[in-house]
Design a protein around this motif. Sequence first.
Motif, short mmCIF file in Angstrom:
data_model
loop_
_atom_site.label_atom_id
_atom_site.label_comp_id
_atom_site.label_asym_id
_atom_site.label_seq_id
_atom_site.Cartn_x
_atom_site.Cartn_y
_atom_site.Cartn_z
N SER A 1 0.86 -1.19 0.00
CA SER A 1 0.00 0.00 0.00
C SER A 1 0.89 1.24 0.00
N PRO A 2 1.05 1.92 -1.15
CA PRO A 2 2.03 3.02 -1.26
C PRO A 2 1.88 4.12 -0.22
N ARG A 3 0.65 4.51 0.09
CA ARG A 3 0.47 5.61 1.03
C ARG A 3 0.90 5.24 2.45
N CYS A 4 1.09 3.93 2.70
CA CYS A 4 1.48 3.50 4.03
C CYS A 4 2.99 3.54 4.24
N ASP A 5 3.76 3.73 3.18
CA ASP A 5 5.21 3.82 3.36
C ASP A 5 5.58 4.96 4.31
N ALA A 6 4.88 6.09 4.17
CA ALA A 6 5.22 7.26 4.99
C ALA A 6 4.94 7.02 6.47
N ILE A 7 4.00 6.13 6.77
CA ILE A 7 3.67 5.84 8.17
C ILE A 7 4.90 5.36 8.92
N MET A 8 5.76 4.60 8.21
CA MET A 8 6.91 3.98 8.85
C MET A 8 8.16 4.83 8.77
N ASP A 9 8.09 5.97 8.08
CA ASP A 9 9.26 6.82 7.90
C ASP A 9 9.48 7.71 9.13
N ALA A 10 10.66 7.61 9.75
CA ALA A 10 10.94 8.32 11.01
C ALA A 10 10.84 9.83 10.85
N ASP A 11 11.37 10.35 9.75
CA ASP A 11 11.32 11.81 9.53
C ASP A 11 9.88 12.28 9.39
N ASN A 12 9.09 11.52 8.66
CA ASN A 12 7.68 11.88 8.49
C ASN A 12 6.95 11.81 9.83
N GLN A 13 7.22 10.79 10.61
CA GLN A 13 6.58 10.65 11.91
C GLN A 13 6.85 11.88 12.78
N HIS A 14 8.11 12.30 12.81
CA HIS A 14 8.47 13.47 13.62
C HIS A 14 7.78 14.73 13.12
N ARG A 15 7.78 14.93 11.80
CA ARG A 15 7.16 16.13 11.21
C ARG A 15 5.68 16.19 11.52
N VAL A 16 4.98 15.06 11.33
CA VAL A 16 3.53 15.02 11.54
C VAL A 16 3.18 15.30 12.99
N LYS A 17 3.91 14.70 13.91
CA LYS A 17 3.64 14.92 15.33
C LYS A 17 3.82 16.39 15.70
N GLU A 18 4.87 17.00 15.17
CA GLU A 18 5.11 18.41 15.45
C GLU A 18 3.97 19.27 14.93
N GLU A 19 3.48 18.97 13.72
CA GLU A 19 2.39 19.74 13.13
C GLU A 19 1.09 19.59 13.93
N LEU A 20 0.80 18.38 14.33
CA LEU A 20 -0.44 18.14 15.09
C LEU A 20 -0.39 18.81 16.45
N VAL B 1 -3.07 11.30 11.93
CA VAL B 1 -3.69 11.21 13.26
C VAL B 1 -3.19 9.98 14.02
N LEU B 2 -2.97 8.90 13.29
CA LEU B 2 -2.48 7.68 13.94
C LEU B 2 -1.12 7.87 14.59
N GLN B 3 -0.34 8.83 14.12
CA GLN B 3 1.00 9.04 14.68
C GLN B 3 0.97 9.49 16.14
N ILE B 4 -0.14 10.06 16.59
CA ILE B 4 -0.24 10.48 17.99
C ILE B 4 -1.22 9.61 18.77
N THR B 5 -1.68 8.53 18.17
CA THR B 5 -2.70 7.69 18.78
C THR B 5 -2.09 6.62 19.68
#
Length: 498
Positions: A294-313, A395-399
């Motif tokens: 599932s291509p859109r799920c690659d970003a879920i596992m990316d550490a840089d993306n995880q950090h960025r998303v959490k900061e934005e939320l 949203v799942l990144q902070i769940t």
Amino acid sequence: MVKAEMKIEKFIQPYAGRDNFAEIQVSFRPLGNVVSPRVAVVFSCGKDNRRLPMTVSTENGRVYAHGVYETDYIFYDVKADKISVSFIFSDGTDNGESYETDLVIDNTKFRHSPLRHFISMTKREKKKALTSFALNAFSLPFRLLKIRQNRISFFTNRTDIPTGNIKAVYDTFKDDDNFDVHIVCKAGGMKSAYSQIFKFLKLYMTSRVVFVDDYYHLITYVKKKKGTQLIQLWHACGAFKTFGFSRFHKDSDLQIYSPNHRQYDYAVVSSPQACSFYAEAFGINEEKAVALGSPRCDAIMDADNQHRVKEELYSCYPHLKDKKILTFAPTFRGRGNGDCYYPADKFNAARVLDILGDEWAVVIKLHPYLKEKFGIDEKYSSQFADCSDWDVNDVLQITDFLVTDYSSVIFEASLLDIPMAFLTFDLEEFIAGRDFYYDFKSFIPGPMADTDEKIALIVKNNEGNPEAVRQFKQRAFGDTVGTACRNVKDFTVNLLKR
């Protein structure tokens, strides 16, 4: 996997005086416990095969499956004279066991009549056929254009900007000078699609590879050129709720001859376990369902993306930063976009927070089709946020704990090992109206309850099932975790070289 003894109860062709129909009834005596039986018939002719569901009932320990099928339109754009028949029997916990037969459908005994077929169509399908005739006639000048061997086009009517699988795959190609990449995003139905008709036809008739991520109206009506490869990226993960031709013999408007989805050369799925169900839903050969992830799920596992998303939320919702987060993400009830709802009174955030206490906060993430608003008493305003406008993957990144019902968000949540529970106050009603590819109770990786108070106690007592989540993730994604975009790009490059 439960095996069974099979018996052909009825096989009639012609059926009820109609040469081009066959009635099939088969029964199985399971040699073990059956949780939720499911039976599909598989039609085969040479390299073509098509799987379709059957209507199932049980009586005196036997499982009976029945179906009536229009045989000259089983395969897309192929008139098969001889069609062999086999069956798939599942106990509801797996993909099922194959059962071969000597049954053969003989289509040589009648004359195929397009006019008779048109007259027998439903009003909805007649409208499709006439629209298709008009659009294909309109496309004739564009068909004279040559296919560009490095052109890749993306079409979506889900959003006005790229999102999900379309965005993930588009981003892997857009900056590569080896490819001529184009994208058309226009949210809405057929009227919106018409506004893009010239751009669509030019790209569709000149692209070597075309990607879509849902039912795209114009592709249903306009036949693709022989040299174009059409790939469905489907927006959801795994196989969960039935859709497409898997609704045949139920409440679906789709007829066996409908052109919907059947032009796809390939459908990208998240794991091998989903291949047969996606082939069934799209009306295509099972070999055309390819397990690339599932291509859109690659970003879920990316550490840089995880950090960025959490900061934005946390920047938008600073009051959530020091809280444990319960995310409530239900699916809709109803037919779909513009005709759906969720009974908001079934989940009362204040009632849940009364049980969970001060250390928790509740985040609401509704399906994009839903317009309901969840409010909260002023007393709990520092423990609540509605994040429905955010991507669910973000949203799942902070769940810390996911509460859902029948949503496929459970696939994405499993990638992050998030414990989950299921609010299922209307399970039997939902099964009757929509149904699942598996037995729901044995499929879900967490406990279920019928009230929000019971759900809150499950969360408070940390009654999630981590091992079930890990097993679910392996079954749903296999070895594609984090590599789906690369897999799709490699697959596409190989297509371009052919």
